[in-house]
Write an enzyme that holds these catalytic residues in place. Structure first.
Site, PDB file in Angstrom:
ATOM      1  N   PHE A 137       0.848  -1.190   0.000  1.00 14.16           N
ATOM      2  CA  PHE A 137       0.000   0.000   0.000  1.00 14.16           C
ATOM      3  C   PHE A 137       0.883   1.238   0.000  1.00 14.16           C
ATOM      4  O   PHE A 137       1.727   1.407   0.870  1.00 14.16           O
ATOM      5  CB  PHE A 137      -0.934   0.044   1.225  1.00 14.16           C
ATOM      6  CG  PHE A 137      -1.823   1.263   1.202  1.00 14.16           C
ATOM      7  CD1 PHE A 137      -2.984   1.271   0.431  1.00 14.16           C
ATOM      8  CD2 PHE A 137      -1.487   2.412   1.903  1.00 14.16           C
ATOM      9  CE1 PHE A 137      -3.789   2.402   0.370  1.00 14.16           C
ATOM     10  CE2 PHE A 137      -2.289   3.549   1.843  1.00 14.16           C
ATOM     11  CZ  PHE A 137      -3.442   3.540   1.079  1.00 14.16           C
ATOM     12  N   ASP A 224       9.481   2.508   1.573  1.00 16.02           N
ATOM     13  CA  ASP A 224       8.361   3.274   2.113  1.00 16.02           C
ATOM     14  C   ASP A 224       8.281   3.015   3.620  1.00 16.02           C
ATOM     15  O   ASP A 224       7.832   1.949   4.047  1.00 16.02           O
ATOM     16  CB  ASP A 224       7.070   2.833   1.396  1.00 16.02           C
ATOM     17  CG  ASP A 224       5.826   3.560   1.887  1.00 16.02           C
ATOM     18  OD1 ASP A 224       5.894   4.240   2.925  1.00 16.02           O
ATOM     19  OD2 ASP A 224       4.772   3.420   1.229  1.00 16.02           O
ATOM     20  N   LYS A 253       3.089   9.781   8.311  1.00 13.73           N
ATOM     21  CA  LYS A 253       2.377   9.340   9.516  1.00 13.73           C
ATOM     22  C   LYS A 253       2.959   9.842  10.855  1.00 13.73           C
ATOM     23  O   LYS A 253       2.608  10.915  11.283  1.00 13.73           O
ATOM     24  CB  LYS A 253       2.206   7.820   9.502  1.00 13.73           C
ATOM     25  CG  LYS A 253       1.195   7.379   8.426  1.00 13.73           C
ATOM     26  CD  LYS A 253       0.590   6.013   8.692  1.00 13.73           C
ATOM     27  CE  LYS A 253      -0.629   5.755   7.824  1.00 13.73           C
ATOM     28  NZ  LYS A 253      -0.354   5.174   6.519  1.00 13.73           N
TER      29      LYS A 253
HETATM   30  C1  LIG Z   1      -0.670   5.396   5.089  1.00 13.01           C
HETATM   31  C2  LIG Z   1       0.353   4.991   4.119  1.00 13.01           C
HETATM   32  C3  LIG Z   1       0.581   5.708   2.941  1.00 13.01           C
HETATM   33  C4  LIG Z   1      -0.293   6.864   2.517  1.00 13.01           C
HETATM   34  O1  LIG Z   1      -0.200   7.927   3.391  1.00 13.01           O
HETATM   35  P1  LIG Z   1      -1.289   9.124   3.297  1.00 13.01           P
HETATM   36  O2  LIG Z   1      -0.789  10.128   4.274  1.00 13.01           O
HETATM   37  O3  LIG Z   1      -2.602   8.509   3.681  1.00 13.01           O
HETATM   38  O4  LIG Z   1      -1.291   9.609   1.910  1.00 13.01           O
HETATM   39  C5  LIG Z   1       1.614   5.306   2.130  1.00 13.01           C
HETATM   40  N1  LIG Z   1       2.400   4.274   2.449  1.00 13.01           N
HETATM   41  C6  LIG Z   1       2.216   3.556   3.576  1.00 13.01           C
HETATM   42  C7  LIG Z   1       3.127   2.425   3.883  1.00 13.01           C
HETATM   43  C8  LIG Z   1       1.175   3.878   4.439  1.00 13.01           C
HETATM   44  O5  LIG Z   1       0.975   3.155   5.540  1.00 13.01           O
END
Ligand SMILES: *Cc1c(COP(=O)(O)O)cnc(C)c1O
Length: 404
Positions: A137, A224, A253
């Protein structure tokens, strides 16, 4: 990712993009929050791995109030000293070299994807391709949902962006096979621990092998760390458990403890890809967001929250193992530090609403995985309380579904 059951009708004015649970939270303190009816909850979700310092942290609150009074936003037309300060700190913690600031996770990933494409174009590759993973994701923009490995996130938004090659996690042979003889590959992009995909960690050995492959083939290693980074696993960044360093690392986050802050950190191989005019954002790196990042990291260091997250995470995991580990319906308990997943043999999205009734905030992701990503200030007593509330709910649900 799955919509919780027992959701209430959405407001007539807000788009119904979320199935919302029937409460509205009004305030919080530490790992506790209260709803508008005065009922209290123990927060084991932390706004989905965002509220690093919990709620109402006194030192963060006073720093943010001070900053709001001084300057909230200017523009990237001017120097912003707090950007320099937060960038220097992230460079120090990551061993990488420079930073671009934005406001969200998908924006950080979008910047990473642009870096990878330009890295390719700079080498004369006209149609660069990026390796991504099953169950990944990366966000909900067109580019990041194309990189995401979940058909539900993609459905209805086709055509997807081209230029992605998808492989399974923790399988170096599959990665070699999928890229064999392809001169257009420019980068490998994944989460060190998949969050939305069900708390799936990449093995340390696999991480080392991918690092080596990226070096041999001159690809960018892009990790990521939006969810698993910022101290959650007991290291600043989850890939550091494998003693490797990526070339590109998106963050968001937990970085601002609730204030929207995103960043993409680059190592030497990616540090000079973007020049003036190649990328930008209006809000990214504004003084309020930067102050939130600077103070979050300062407080984490002062209070030893990395060690704390590792210690309490281990305690929480052991308690989950003790209470649920031997149950037939519990397939796996996994993760690191305060990023834990309990995978059941049956779908369990009902648990989100049942936990709310019982005074606990959690989430269920990938249909069968209970995800715990609490604030990093969670105490051992609070960890015990999470398990004391959660375990009976899990046992009852499994019994209802005929799993005993
Ligand atoms: C939450 C998340 C995203 C997206 O972040 P947003 O601030 O919602 O755009 C991307 N990568 C990972 C691994 C995530 O957990």
């Amino acid at each position: 990712m799955s919509a919780p059951s027992n959701t209430s009708p959405s407001s007539p004015h807000v788009m119904p993009t979320y199935g919302r649970l029937p409460i509205a939270l009004s305030h919080g303190q530490g790992c506790r929050v209260w709803d508008t009816q005065g009922k209290g909850y123990l927060d084991a979700l932390g706004g989905i791995a965002v509220n690093t310092l919990g709620h109402g942290h006194p030192r963060l609150v006073s720093a943010l109030c001070d900053q709001v009074g001084k300057l909230i936003h200017t523009s990237n037309y001017y120097h912003i000293p707090l950007q320099e300060q937060l960038a220097a700190k992230l460079v120090q913690l990551s061993g990488m070299s420079n930073v671009f600031f934005c406001s969200t996770g998908l924006e950080a990933n979008e910047a990473a994807l642009k870096l990878a494409r330009k890295f390719g174009h700079n080498k004369g590759i006209d149609r660069p391709e990026i390796v991504v993973y099953e169950k990944a994701f990366h966000g909900r923009s067109i580019a990041t949902l194309s990189a995401t490995g979940n058909p539900k996130v993609q459905a209805g938004f086709e055509p997807l962006l081209e230029g992605f090659i998808r492989v399974p996690i923790n399988n170096i042979a599959a990665l070699e096979k999928a890229t064999a003889g392809n001169p257009n590959v420019v980068a490998v992009f994944f989460e060190a621990i998949q969050g939305e995909g069900g708390v799936n960690p990449m093995d340390a050995d696999y991480l080392k092998q991918v690092r080596q492959l990226c070096d041999q083939r001159d690809w960018l290693l892009m990790i990521d760390e939006v969810q698993c980074g910022m101290g959650r696993t007991g290291k600043w960044f989850a890939h550091q458990w494998a003693s490797i360093t990526p070339d590109v690392m998106p963050l968001a986050k937990g970085l601002g403890s609730g204030v929207p802050v995103g960043a993409v950190v680059a190592g030497p191989k990616a540090a000079n890809i973007f020049g003036a005019g190649n990328h930008g954002t209006t809000f990214g790196g504004n003084p309020l967001a930067m102050r939130a990042g600077v103070e979050t990291i300062r407080i984490m260091e002062e209070d030893g929250l990395l060690e704390h997250a590792a210690r309490v995470g281990e305690h929480l995991r052991a308690a989950l193992q003790r209470e649920l580990g031997s149950h037939q319906g519990v397939k796996d308990i996994r993760g690191k530090g305060l990023m834990l997943g309990v995978e059941l043999t049956v779908p369990c999205s009902e648990l989100m609403a049942r936990a709310v009734e019982a005074g606990l905030l959690i989430s269920v992701t990938a249909e069968t995985v209970i995800r715990l990503v609490p604030p990093l200030i969670l105490s051992k007593a609070e960890a015990d309380e999470v398990v004391a509330i959660l375990a009976p709910l899990v046992r009852a649900l499994l019994a209802e579904k005929g799993v005993t």
